[in-house]
Design an enzyme around this catalytic site. Structure first.
Site, PDB file in Angstrom:
ATOM      1  N   SER A 156     -10.336  19.173  15.936  1.00 13.72           N
ATOM      2  CA  SER A 156      -9.249  18.340  16.460  1.00 13.72           C
ATOM      3  C   SER A 156      -8.546  17.515  15.389  1.00 13.72           C
ATOM      4  O   SER A 156      -7.440  17.026  15.607  1.00 13.72           O
ATOM      5  CB  SER A 156      -9.783  17.405  17.552  1.00 13.72           C
ATOM      6  OG  SER A 156     -10.642  16.426  17.001  1.00 13.72           O
ATOM      7  N   LYS A 169     -10.506  10.122  15.695  1.00 16.49           N
ATOM      8  CA  LYS A 169      -9.072  10.329  15.930  1.00 16.49           C
ATOM      9  C   LYS A 169      -8.282   9.448  14.956  1.00 16.49           C
ATOM     10  O   LYS A 169      -8.834   8.620  14.245  1.00 16.49           O
ATOM     11  CB  LYS A 169      -8.679   9.973  17.370  1.00 16.49           C
ATOM     12  CG  LYS A 169      -9.426  10.735  18.453  1.00 16.49           C
ATOM     13  CD  LYS A 169      -9.120  12.222  18.462  1.00 16.49           C
ATOM     14  CE  LYS A 169      -9.958  12.970  19.499  1.00 16.49           C
ATOM     15  NZ  LYS A 169      -9.845  14.435  19.361  1.00 16.49           N
TER      16      LYS A 169
END
Length: 265
Positions: A77, A148
């Site tokens: 990701s 993230k």
């Protein structure tokens, strides 16, 4: 007479010279020690080695808990910034003295209550084993831990997308040069204002990342509380060929601070 003389000479030659007996006994001792595998380590030295090992383990645990925690990247990701299997070092002191995460920072956070609505239960034994391995970056993170990039901080208005397909923060389009080349800034449209004390986070590989966008309809609206941030990812430690610091992005340098009370649509 000759026979007697011969016996006498033989007796003299068979008698060890001065010091030869001592040398012979040393040779015997050495041969016995070699057969036994060398001198045995004393209980005191074994105890000292054990204490040293325990002290090192405690030091690593304290270092990992309070200062610098290894973290294994389990998914793609955050590609291309972070690859699957990378061992990164999370700086837990990055946000001390009241400083909070900034736009562009790559962070690790506990998603309980934001990305994970129900508390994840784990077998106590497996939890201890995983935490022990995690100290050395040898275990995947807990199911509630995520990595993230911060795109919006408290008060920011984050919108996707402008006419050029870019994310806007406080009315300024952001050129996110760190994104995966195969994707776009977002295939999901959104227009949100980040509440104070929370963060809006997204992966660098947007088409392969479950991030704040996927939790818009959840309690909390996909926002991550600042106090759930574990630390900032500052270095890639392993594999050796990828060992490096995480570059600081200038993508948000032109974004103004949100006005008091937050940005409005």
């Amino acid at each position: 007479m000759d026979t007697q003389a011969q016996h006498t000479e033989r007796d003299r030659s068979s008698t060890p010279a001065h010091g030869a007996g001592e040398e012979g006994s040393r040779s015997v001792r050495r041969s016995r020690l070699s057969r036994r595998g060398g001198p045995r380590r004393s209980p005191m030295s074994l105890r000292a080695a054990g204490l040293t090992g325990a002290a090192c383990a405690v030091f690593l645990l304290l270092l990992s808990h309070f200062v610098l925690q290894p973290f294994q990247i389990p998914s793609g990701s955050m590609e291309p910034t972070l690859q699957v299997g990378d061992r990164v070092l999370v700086n837990k002191l990055a946000y001390g003295s009241g400083a909070g995460p900034r736009r562009g920072d790559v962070i690790v956070f506990d998603g309980t209550g934001s990305f994970v609505q129900e508390e994840v239960t784990e077998n106590p034994v497996s939890s201890v084993v995983r935490e022990g391995l995690a100290v050395f970056g040898l275990a995947e993170p807990a199911e509630t831990d995520f990595v993230k990039r911060v795109v919006g901080v408290g008060g920011d208005r984050v919108v996707c997308c402008d006419k050029g397909g870019r994310v806007e923060v406080n009315g300024v389009p952001v050129d996110e040069t760190y994104l995966h080349p195969d994707g776009v800034p977002s295939e999901v449209a959104f227009d949100i204002v980040v509440p104070e004390g929370t963060l809006w986070v997204m992966g660098d590989h947007r088409s392969n990342s479950r991030d704040s966008r996927d939790h818009l309809g959840s309690p909390g609206g996909g926002m991550v509380p600042v106090d759930m941030v574990i630390g900032r990812v500052d270095w890639i430690g392993w594999p050796v060929g990828r060992a490096s610091g995480i570059d600081t992005t200038e993508a948000f340098s032109g974004v103004p601070d949100a006005p008091p009370g937050g940005a409005h649509g």
